[in-house]
Design a protein around this motif. Structure first.
Motif, PDB file in Angstrom:
ATOM      1  N   GLN A  70       9.463   4.711   3.604  1.00  0.00           N
ATOM      2  CA  GLN A  70       8.863   6.040   3.360  1.00  0.00           C
ATOM      3  C   GLN A  70       9.752   6.917   2.428  1.00  0.00           C
ATOM      4  O   GLN A  70      11.102   6.746   2.669  1.00  0.00           O
ATOM      5  N   PHE A  71       9.195   7.834   2.195  1.00  0.00           N
ATOM      6  CA  PHE A  71      10.059   8.870   1.209  1.00  0.00           C
ATOM      7  C   PHE A  71       9.147  10.102   1.040  1.00  0.00           C
ATOM      8  O   PHE A  71       7.937  10.242   1.403  1.00  0.00           O
ATOM      9  N   GLU A  72       9.694  11.150   0.794  1.00  0.00           N
ATOM     10  CA  GLU A  72       9.233  12.496   0.469  1.00  0.00           C
ATOM     11  C   GLU A  72       8.947  12.838  -1.198  1.00  0.00           C
ATOM     12  O   GLU A  72       9.532  12.260  -1.887  1.00  0.00           O
ATOM     13  N   ASP A  82      -0.093  12.277  11.159  1.00  0.00           N
ATOM     14  CA  ASP A  82       1.553  12.468  11.350  1.00  0.00           C
ATOM     15  C   ASP A  82       2.109  11.363  11.090  1.00  0.00           C
ATOM     16  O   ASP A  82       1.794  10.181  11.351  1.00  0.00           O
ATOM     17  N   PRO A  83       2.696  11.327   9.581  1.00  0.00           N
ATOM     18  CA  PRO A  83       3.567  10.079   9.075  1.00  0.00           C
ATOM     19  C   PRO A  83       4.609   9.636  10.047  1.00  0.00           C
ATOM     20  O   PRO A  83       4.780   8.286  10.048  1.00  0.00           O
ATOM     21  N   LYS A  84       5.170  10.484  10.731  1.00  0.00           N
ATOM     22  CA  LYS A  84       6.344  10.010  11.521  1.00  0.00           C
ATOM     23  C   LYS A  84       5.778   9.279  12.607  1.00  0.00           C
ATOM     24  O   LYS A  84       6.401   8.126  13.006  1.00  0.00           O
ATOM     25  N   ALA A  85       4.546   9.401  13.473  1.00  0.00           N
ATOM     26  CA  ALA A  85       3.938   8.682  14.277  1.00  0.00           C
ATOM     27  C   ALA A  85       3.481   7.562  13.935  1.00  0.00           C
ATOM     28  O   ALA A  85       3.532   6.415  14.525  1.00  0.00           O
ATOM     29  N   VAL A 143       0.879  -1.381  -0.087  1.00  0.00           N
ATOM     30  CA  VAL A 143       0.098  -0.180   0.140  1.00  0.00           C
ATOM     31  C   VAL A 143       0.860   1.322  -0.033  1.00  0.00           C
ATOM     32  O   VAL A 143       1.894   1.260   0.561  1.00  0.00           O
ATOM     33  N   PHE A 144       0.728   2.147  -0.971  1.00  0.00           N
ATOM     34  CA  PHE A 144       1.315   3.493  -0.847  1.00  0.00           C
ATOM     35  C   PHE A 144       0.297   4.458  -0.345  1.00  0.00           C
ATOM     36  O   PHE A 144      -0.800   4.695  -0.889  1.00  0.00           O
ATOM     37  N   LYS A 145       0.773   5.024   0.580  1.00  0.00           N
ATOM     38  CA  LYS A 145      -0.130   6.147   1.519  1.00  0.00           C
ATOM     39  C   LYS A 145       0.377   7.654   1.261  1.00  0.00           C
ATOM     40  O   LYS A 145       1.548   7.720   1.794  1.00  0.00           O
ATOM     41  N   LEU A 146      -0.266   8.523   0.420  1.00  0.00           N
ATOM     42  CA  LEU A 146       0.267   9.834   0.308  1.00  0.00           C
ATOM     43  C   LEU A 146      -0.445  10.643   1.299  1.00  0.00           C
ATOM     44  O   LEU A 146      -1.588  10.764   1.106  1.00  0.00           O
ATOM     45  N   PHE A 147       0.372  11.293   2.013  1.00  0.00           N
ATOM     46  CA  PHE A 147      -0.115  11.775   3.270  1.00  0.00           C
ATOM     47  C   PHE A 147      -0.691  13.428   2.661  1.00  0.00           C
ATOM     48  O   PHE A 147       0.001  14.098   2.233  1.00  0.00           O
ATOM     49  N   ASP A 148      -1.805  13.964   3.184  1.00  0.00           N
ATOM     50  CA  ASP A 148      -2.343  15.271   3.030  1.00  0.00           C
ATOM     51  C   ASP A 148      -2.050  15.987   4.300  1.00  0.00           C
ATOM     52  O   ASP A 148      -2.847  15.708   5.237  1.00  0.00           O
ATOM     53  N   CYS A 186       5.069  10.028   1.549  1.00  0.00           N
ATOM     54  CA  CYS A 186       4.460   8.875   1.186  1.00  0.00           C
ATOM     55  C   CYS A 186       5.065   7.700   1.935  1.00  0.00           C
ATOM     56  O   CYS A 186       6.264   7.411   2.319  1.00  0.00           O
ATOM     57  N   LEU A 187       4.089   6.894   2.619  1.00  0.00           N
ATOM     58  CA  LEU A 187       4.380   5.896   3.357  1.00  0.00           C
ATOM     59  C   LEU A 187       4.038   4.379   2.553  1.00  0.00           C
ATOM     60  O   LEU A 187       2.983   4.324   2.059  1.00  0.00           O
ATOM     61  N   ILE A 188       4.831   3.338   2.420  1.00  0.00           N
ATOM     62  CA  ILE A 188       4.566   2.248   2.063  1.00  0.00           C
ATOM     63  C   ILE A 188       4.527   1.149   3.078  1.00  0.00           C
ATOM     64  O   ILE A 188       5.411   0.953   3.839  1.00  0.00           O
ATOM     65  N   TYR A 189       3.472   0.442   3.160  1.00  0.00           N
ATOM     66  CA  TYR A 189       3.387  -0.633   4.001  1.00  0.00           C
ATOM     67  C   TYR A 189       2.703  -1.821   3.559  1.00  0.00           C
ATOM     68  O   TYR A 189       2.191  -1.876   2.190  1.00  0.00           O
ATOM     69  N   THR A 190       2.596  -3.070   3.997  1.00  0.00           N
ATOM     70  CA  THR A 190       2.239  -4.253   3.316  1.00  0.00           C
ATOM     71  C   THR A 190       0.504  -4.177   3.507  1.00  0.00           C
ATOM     72  O   THR A 190       0.115  -3.540   4.310  1.00  0.00           O
TER      73      THR A 190
END
Length: 269
Positions: free
Chosen positions: A69-71, A46-49, A30-35, A77-81
């Motif tokens: 995770q990357f900017e 909070d992506p860091k949290a 899953v690719f999660k793009l934070f707003d 953007c966070l990648i997780y299973t």
């Protein structure tokens, strides 16, 4: 390591961030793009949290595993299973049992701490109502619960946003996604969000009844915390209704009816 082409699909359900599933012969991510503009005082984004929570939960079968995770130019953007399963139709005993599992685990360092004392809940709700003159806002001010003292309780690891939409069930196991609001605090904070009629309404889940709520609570194996939640419930419901008034005022119309739903199970209001 991912190999081969990826097949992409947009995932539905999230109201805060954009989420896609990407499947390759060797991975299902899953690719999660934070707003980050969608963060608010009740539900931080909070992506860091979230990263801290996912690493703390690795191996406990309660959450996906963090991959990377990357900017981006659009935000973090966070990648997780990918976790298979269906969102809960409503919060039931299996969801609260899974929350109890979480509440018994060590919390990661450097996540926010929450206070859900009656005075704090009332102060937060009052801030959400500032400047609002709708009939519901006036009703909430008139029917503000009287503050009272409550003893403190040992803080625990909280999901922070355990709505039915974030609880995935498969083969009798419940796991949670969307960990962008984790916290350390009173376990009743998670129970209040999980059992919120407003959150059920906003995410299109089945309407919760008092019988549903009590049936679910019967599966949370700590009677003292259940009793504490029931004592705090009028304050949680009042704050949530005030939050919905504020959300409706900034253009999210679904929250107007959600506020009414929240109050429907709290006759005292």
């Amino acid at each position: 390591m991912m190999t081969g082409p990826m097949v992409w699909s947009r995932l539905s359900g999230g109201r805060t961030n954009a989420v896609w599933r990407a499947v390759s012969p060797s991975s299902d991510w899953v690719f999660k793009l934070f707003d980050v503009s969608r963060a608010n005082p009740l539900f931080p984004n909070d992506p860091k949290a979230e990263i801290a929570a996912l690493y703390a939960l690795k191996g406990h079968d309660l959450a996906p595993e963090c991959v990377a995770q990357f900017e981006t130019s659009q935000g973090p953007c966070l990648i997780y299973t990918y976790l298979p399963g269906a969102s809960a139709a409503k919060t039931d005993g299996s969801v609260l049992s899974a929350l109890r599992h979480l509440h018994c685990l060590p919390a990661p360092l450097r996540i926010r701490q929450v206070d859900v004392s009656p005075s704090t809940l009332l102060a937060e709700g009052s801030r959400f109502l500032e400047g609002h003159t709708t009939l519901l806002a006036k009703q909430l001010r008139r029917n503000r619960p009287a503050p009272r003292d409550m003893p403190s309780v040992s803080p625990v690891f909280l999901h922070g946003d355990p709505t039915p939409a974030n609880a995935l069930s498969q083969d009798g196991m419940v796991r949670f996604v969307d960990w962008q609001c984790p916290a350390f605090g009173d376990p009743t904070a998670d129970l209040a969000i999980a059992l919120s009629p407003a959150m059920h309404h906003v995410y299109g889940q089945n309407q919760l009844t008092l019988a549903d709520e009590m049936s679910a609570l019967a599966q949370y194996p700590d009677p003292e915390i259940v009793d504490r939640y029931l004592s705090l419930r009028p304050f949680f419901r009042w704050r949530m209704a005030a939050y919905c008034v504020w959300k409706a005022s900034i253009g999210e119309a679904v929250y107007a009816d959600a506020a009414e739903a929240e109050l429907s199970l709290e006759p005292a209001l």
